[in-house]
Write a protein that holds these residues in place. Structure first.
Motif, PDB file in Angstrom:
ATOM      1  N   SER A 182      -5.115  -0.257  96.723  1.00  0.00           N
ATOM      2  CA  SER A 182      -5.260  -1.301  95.823  1.00  0.00           C
ATOM      3  C   SER A 182      -4.782  -0.681  94.105  1.00  0.00           C
ATOM      4  O   SER A 182      -4.170  -1.727  93.698  1.00  0.00           O
ATOM      5  N   ARG A 183      -5.005   0.201  93.890  1.00  0.00           N
ATOM      6  CA  ARG A 183      -4.369   0.903  92.834  1.00  0.00           C
ATOM      7  C   ARG A 183      -3.070   0.853  92.636  1.00  0.00           C
ATOM      8  O   ARG A 183      -2.530   0.463  91.415  1.00  0.00           O
ATOM      9  N   LYS A 228      -1.513   6.730  89.464  1.00  0.00           N
ATOM     10  CA  LYS A 228      -0.474   6.659  88.492  1.00  0.00           C
ATOM     11  C   LYS A 228       0.580   7.901  88.608  1.00  0.00           C
ATOM     12  O   LYS A 228       1.941   7.716  88.669  1.00  0.00           O
ATOM     13  N   ASN A 252      -1.886  -2.576  92.165  1.00  0.00           N
ATOM     14  CA  ASN A 252      -2.059  -3.261  90.811  1.00  0.00           C
ATOM     15  C   ASN A 252      -1.142  -2.630  89.820  1.00  0.00           C
ATOM     16  O   ASN A 252      -0.610  -3.428  88.868  1.00  0.00           O
ATOM     17  N   GLU A 253      -0.880  -1.626  90.069  1.00  0.00           N
ATOM     18  CA  GLU A 253       0.200  -0.573  89.014  1.00  0.00           C
ATOM     19  C   GLU A 253       1.621  -1.572  89.273  1.00  0.00           C
ATOM     20  O   GLU A 253       2.356  -1.457  88.467  1.00  0.00           O
ATOM     21  N   TYR A 310     -10.864  -6.134  97.403  1.00  0.00           N
ATOM     22  CA  TYR A 310      -9.857  -6.038  96.142  1.00  0.00           C
ATOM     23  C   TYR A 310      -9.324  -7.204  95.915  1.00  0.00           C
ATOM     24  O   TYR A 310      -8.745  -7.329  94.683  1.00  0.00           O
ATOM     25  N   LYS A 369      -8.633   2.021  98.772  1.00  0.00           N
ATOM     26  CA  LYS A 369      -8.559   1.964  97.430  1.00  0.00           C
ATOM     27  C   LYS A 369      -7.424   2.639  96.745  1.00  0.00           C
ATOM     28  O   LYS A 369      -6.836   2.119  95.683  1.00  0.00           O
ATOM     29  N   ASP A 402      -4.343  10.930  91.915  1.00  0.00           N
ATOM     30  CA  ASP A 402      -4.008  10.168  90.890  1.00  0.00           C
ATOM     31  C   ASP A 402      -2.892   9.225  91.029  1.00  0.00           C
ATOM     32  O   ASP A 402      -1.579   9.678  91.342  1.00  0.00           O
TER      33      ASP A 402
END
Length: 256
Positions: free
Chosen positions: A124-125, A53, A128-129, A164, A121, A51
């Motif tokens: 990229s997350r 975040k 973005n955060e 992405y 992946k 996860d």
């Protein structure tokens, strides 16, 4: 065309890996041991254990990114003998512990390239955060792609760009041919300021044209692992000459 070919080949390889895994009864997830058919990590563990975040919320040193347990914002090493001086901060996604060590070994040493898509992946997350859309890859040592057939960071950044939508800026090149992993801490620190330089003026102009928006902006310097921080610092020192804005080191793994 390059984008289409890369994504098409990735899809075909992904499909072939899945078919082969079905025929061979799959593999064991390196986290929980359950069956998995494409990646060495099952879908359940990807969702629960990775996860982004939650991983980014771990209390870390505001400079080098290493996990800290004290109330201070800075680790002891960064207070006494800081390595990171030119970067605004370092943000690692995963610690180099337990199954994460296996991930890195499978990806870098055994060259299981299916992991490039999975790690892209995660990256990229994280980007973005952090609200970063411009990324600068740490370049490989001269001759690495010819020797090994691929470079992990190059492939990772291709996924980030083609799948992405991040903008990749190739602003650096490497002069030193010695592998960092073969150097101890003291010798790694000696390479700061001498291993990485800006590309030619002609290439710089071409790459900077990709940037849309007013300066200063925030850029992510992408690498797979941060150990001493010497590689990131060496790159950041060169990038500082451009006065583009903030540079944040974003790595997949961090060796505590």
């Amino acid at each position: 065309m390059t984008k289409f070919l890369f994504l098409f080949k990735s899809y075909v390889k992904h499909l072939l890996r899945f078919i082969f895994a079905l025929i061979s009864s799959g593999n064991d997830c390196i986290v929980c041991g359950n069956k998995t058919y494409v990646y060495p990590v099952c879908k359940k563990c990807i969702n629960q254990r990775f996860d982004i975040k939650k991983l980014l919320s771990v209390r870390r040193c505001s400079i080098c990114g290493k996990e800290i347990l004290t109330e201070s914002d800075t680790c002891l090493k960064c207070k006494e003998t800081p390595v990171i001086k030119s970067l605004n901060k370092v943000v690692p996604i995963l610690s180099y512990r337990l199954w994460n060590r296996n991930l890195l070994f499978l990806w870098k040493i055994l060259s299981i390239r299916s992991l490039s898509g999975l790690l892209a992946k995660f990256m990229s997350r994280a980007l973005n955060e952090l609200e970063i859309k411009y990324i600068i890859p740490v370049p490989p040592r001269p001759g690495k792609i010819a020797e090994n057939g691929w470079d992990q960071i190059d492939e990772l950044c291709k996924y980030l760009e083609y799948k992405y939508g991040f903008t990749v800026l190739h602003l650096l090149e490497r002069r030193n041919v010695i592998q960092q992993k073969k150097l101890d801490r003291q010798n790694r620190l000696k390479t700061i300021g001498s291993s990485y330089v800006l590309v030619s003026e002609e290439k710089l102009k071409k790459e900077i044209k990709k940037i849309k928006g007013e300066f200063p902006l925030v850029f992510a310097l992408i690498d797979d692992v941060s150990t001493t921080g010497a590689t990131l610092e060496s790159c950041a020192q060169s990038l500082k000459q451009l006065n583009l804005g903030e540079v944040v080191g974003v790595t997949i793994f961090n060796v505590d």
